[in-house]
Design an enzyme around this catalytic site. Structure first.
Site, short mmCIF file in Angstrom:
data_model
loop_
_atom_site.label_atom_id
_atom_site.label_comp_id
_atom_site.label_asym_id
_atom_site.label_seq_id
_atom_site.Cartn_x
_atom_site.Cartn_y
_atom_site.Cartn_z
N LYS A 23 0.82 -1.21 0.00
CA LYS A 23 0.00 0.00 0.00
C LYS A 23 0.85 1.26 0.00
O LYS A 23 0.45 2.28 -0.58
CB LYS A 23 -0.96 0.01 1.20
CG LYS A 23 -2.10 -0.98 1.04
CD LYS A 23 -3.24 -0.69 1.99
CE LYS A 23 -4.39 -1.67 1.76
NZ LYS A 23 -5.41 -1.61 2.79
N LYS A 66 -5.14 -10.53 -6.91
CA LYS A 66 -6.30 -10.54 -6.00
C LYS A 66 -7.41 -9.63 -6.53
O LYS A 66 -7.13 -8.55 -7.05
CB LYS A 66 -5.82 -10.04 -4.64
CG LYS A 66 -6.79 -10.23 -3.51
CD LYS A 66 -6.20 -9.73 -2.19
CE LYS A 66 -6.13 -8.22 -2.14
NZ LYS A 66 -5.90 -7.65 -0.82
N LYS A 78 -10.63 -3.66 -4.53
CA LYS A 78 -11.36 -2.41 -4.72
C LYS A 78 -10.54 -1.43 -5.55
O LYS A 78 -11.08 -0.55 -6.20
CB LYS A 78 -11.61 -1.73 -3.37
CG LYS A 78 -12.47 -2.49 -2.40
CD LYS A 78 -12.42 -1.87 -0.99
CE LYS A 78 -13.18 -2.74 0.00
NZ LYS A 78 -13.07 -2.32 1.40
P1 TYM Z 1 -10.85 -5.08 3.95
O1 TYM Z 1 -11.83 -4.01 4.26
O2 TYM Z 1 -9.78 -4.81 2.96
O3 TYM Z 1 -11.60 -6.37 3.48
C1 TYM Z 1 -12.70 -6.91 4.21
C2 TYM Z 1 -12.62 -8.43 4.20
O4 TYM Z 1 -12.66 -8.91 2.87
C3 TYM Z 1 -11.59 -9.83 2.66
N1 TYM Z 1 -11.16 -9.76 1.26
C4 TYM Z 1 -11.06 -10.82 0.47
N2 TYM Z 1 -11.31 -12.13 0.69
C5 TYM Z 1 -11.13 -12.97 -0.36
N3 TYM Z 1 -10.72 -12.55 -1.59
C6 TYM Z 1 -10.45 -11.26 -1.85
N4 TYM Z 1 -10.07 -10.86 -3.06
C7 TYM Z 1 -10.62 -10.31 -0.79
N5 TYM Z 1 -10.45 -8.98 -0.70
C8 TYM Z 1 -10.79 -8.66 0.58
C9 TYM Z 1 -10.50 -9.36 3.62
O5 TYM Z 1 -9.58 -10.40 3.89
C10 TYM Z 1 -11.32 -8.96 4.82
O6 TYM Z 1 -11.61 -10.09 5.61
N6 TYM Z 1 -7.68 -5.03 7.81
C11 TYM Z 1 -8.99 -5.45 7.38
C12 TYM Z 1 -10.12 -4.86 8.20
C13 TYM Z 1 -9.98 -5.03 9.68
C14 TYM Z 1 -10.19 -6.25 10.39
C15 TYM Z 1 -9.99 -5.89 11.75
C16 TYM Z 1 -10.49 -7.54 10.01
C17 TYM Z 1 -9.68 -4.07 10.57
N7 TYM Z 1 -9.68 -4.58 11.82
C18 TYM Z 1 -10.10 -6.85 12.76
C19 TYM Z 1 -10.61 -8.50 11.03
C20 TYM Z 1 -10.41 -8.15 12.37
C21 TYM Z 1 -9.21 -4.98 5.95
O7 TYM Z 1 -8.63 -4.04 5.49
O8 TYM Z 1 -10.19 -5.62 5.30
#
Ligand code: TYM
Length: 354
Positions: free
Chosen positions: A115, A217, A220
């Site tokens: 990032k 992957k 977004k």
């Molecule tokens: P974020 O907002 O990027 O994504 C949300 C969830 O979607 C999953 N994800 C995917 N799973 C499978 N294939 C993909 N291409 C894909 N893209 C996204 C992510 O793995 C995530 O589960 N850091 C985290 C948010 C967060 C969080 C937490 C998660 C903040 N605090 C505490 C768990 C526990 C994030 O940026 O997810």
């Protein structure tokens, strides 16, 4: 031996449209887990500041993720749904974790490297400390299980490292206060304040890949909208994107072994399996030997069947922002009560006067 009571926690950032990866890797699992667990699901709005500080539509984004949670089937009365900024204890524990985590640990985080890109000097301090806030999100409830996609695995390993170091460094304070719980670390029973969180990453689609390139992957931030299916896409868009999805010229194999070296085929079969609550092997026993010209229309029908009702319900919910805000406020209040209990104990363990 007492063990931590199972508690599920997960979060989703309110940045950009939710896509099929978020749904299959995370939200669909959130829904399934609420059957047999106490669950807390959070719209992590403070995390959204780390990559970009100013968001014109922050409130709409927060409501839209909340709408997706509810539309997918999360019950905000039996469980807790809220946005992170309503519970300041997350940020407070994150500060303590900033002092627990080592710079060397943070330097290993691949998502920060991706990032921040080439100009790391210009990345925010928040982006660097992001995994420490994420650990605090989970551990401020002493949650034990975290459903996420595969890309969050390293962050959850860091959360375990932070929990472990806190437990060890404060061991002599945890024991006399009687606040810890016996847990097993390997074969050893250890008296610990924070649990070792278990990532829940399994299933046929832990990492949904781009429809345009099976080695990247689904994300977004991909400039091509054809690379992903958004939860807000209508039937026509879903159908067009799957029809145009990259494939190879061969028929589908009959065994999962045959998906090796065929990232696009593997991805589409994984998506089908996750949407149908089946394994990839089940899908291949049905479609093995068939061409993509047969498989893709079946996948379109399935994707539309699953996603159209969610899409319609999200749109309906988004017309009543007052209702969504009330859900978040109620969840925030209940989350705050739990988080404050932990923080009081953490303050006592550290020795802060209160
Ligand atoms: P974020 O907002 O990027 O994504 C949300 C969830 O979607 C999953 N994800 C995917 N799973 C499978 N294939 C993909 N291409 C894909 N893209 C996204 C992510 O793995 C995530 O589960 N850091 C985290 C948010 C967060 C969080 C937490 C998660 C903040 N605090 C505490 C768990 C526990 C994030 O940026 O997810």
């Amino acid at each position: 031996m007492t063990e931590f009571k199972p508690l599920v926690f997960s979060g989703v950032q309110p940045t950009g449209n939710l896509h099929l990866g978020n749904y299959l890797g995370a939200i669909r699992k959130f829904v399934a887990l609420q059957e047999n667990n106490d669950c807390i699901y959070c719209v992590v709005d403070m995390h959204a500041l780390t990559a970009q500080l100013v968001h014109e539509d922050m409130a709409t984004q927060i409501r839209s993720i909340t709408a997706a949670f509810l539309a997918a089937g999360i019950d905000p009365e039996k469980h807790i749904v809220f946005n992170q900024s309503q519970v300041p204890q997350h940020a407070e524990l994150a500060w303590i974790f900033n002092c627990v985590a080592r710079i060397g640990w943070m330097n290993r985080m691949t998502q920060f490297k991706d990032k921040a890109g080439k100009d790391r000097e210009q990345a925010s301090l928040g982006l660097y400390a992001y995994p420490s806030l994420m650990a605090a999100d989970i551990l401020v409830y002493r949650a034990t299980h975290v459903p996420v996609g595969d890309d969050q695995k390293q962050h959850l390993e860091l959360a375990r490292d932070i929990a472990m170091k806190f437990n060890m460094d404060f061991h002599d304070k945890i024991v006399p206060t009687g606040l810890g719980i016996d847990i097993k670390v390997g074969e050893e029973p250890v008296h610990a304040y924070f649990p070792m969180v278990e990532p829940l990453i399994d299933g046929p689609a832990p990492r949904v890949m781009s429809l345009k390139d099976g080695t990247k992957k689904m994300s977004k931030s991909d400039p091509s909208d054809l690379s992903r299916i958004n939860l807000m896409d209508d039937q026509e868009a879903i159908s067009k994107k799957i029809r145009k999805a990259k494939t190879d010229p061969d028929a589908l194999p009959s065994e999962t072994e045959g998906l090796k070296g065929r990232p696009e085929a593997d991805n589409l079969v994984g998506i089908f399996a996750a949407l149908a609550d089946k394994s990839k092997a089940d899908v291949l026993s049905e479609f093995g030997g068939q061409q993509f010209s047969v498989f893709k229309p079946a996948l379109i029908d399935l994707a539309v069947d699953v996603l159209a009702p969610i899409n319609a319900e999200m749109r309906r919910l988004m017309e009543d922002p007052g209702h969504i805000d009330a859900v978040l406020r109620d969840g925030g209040e209940r989350a705050r009560t739990r988080a404050e209990k932990t923080m009081n104990e953490v303050r006592d363990i550290i020795g802060f006067v209160r």
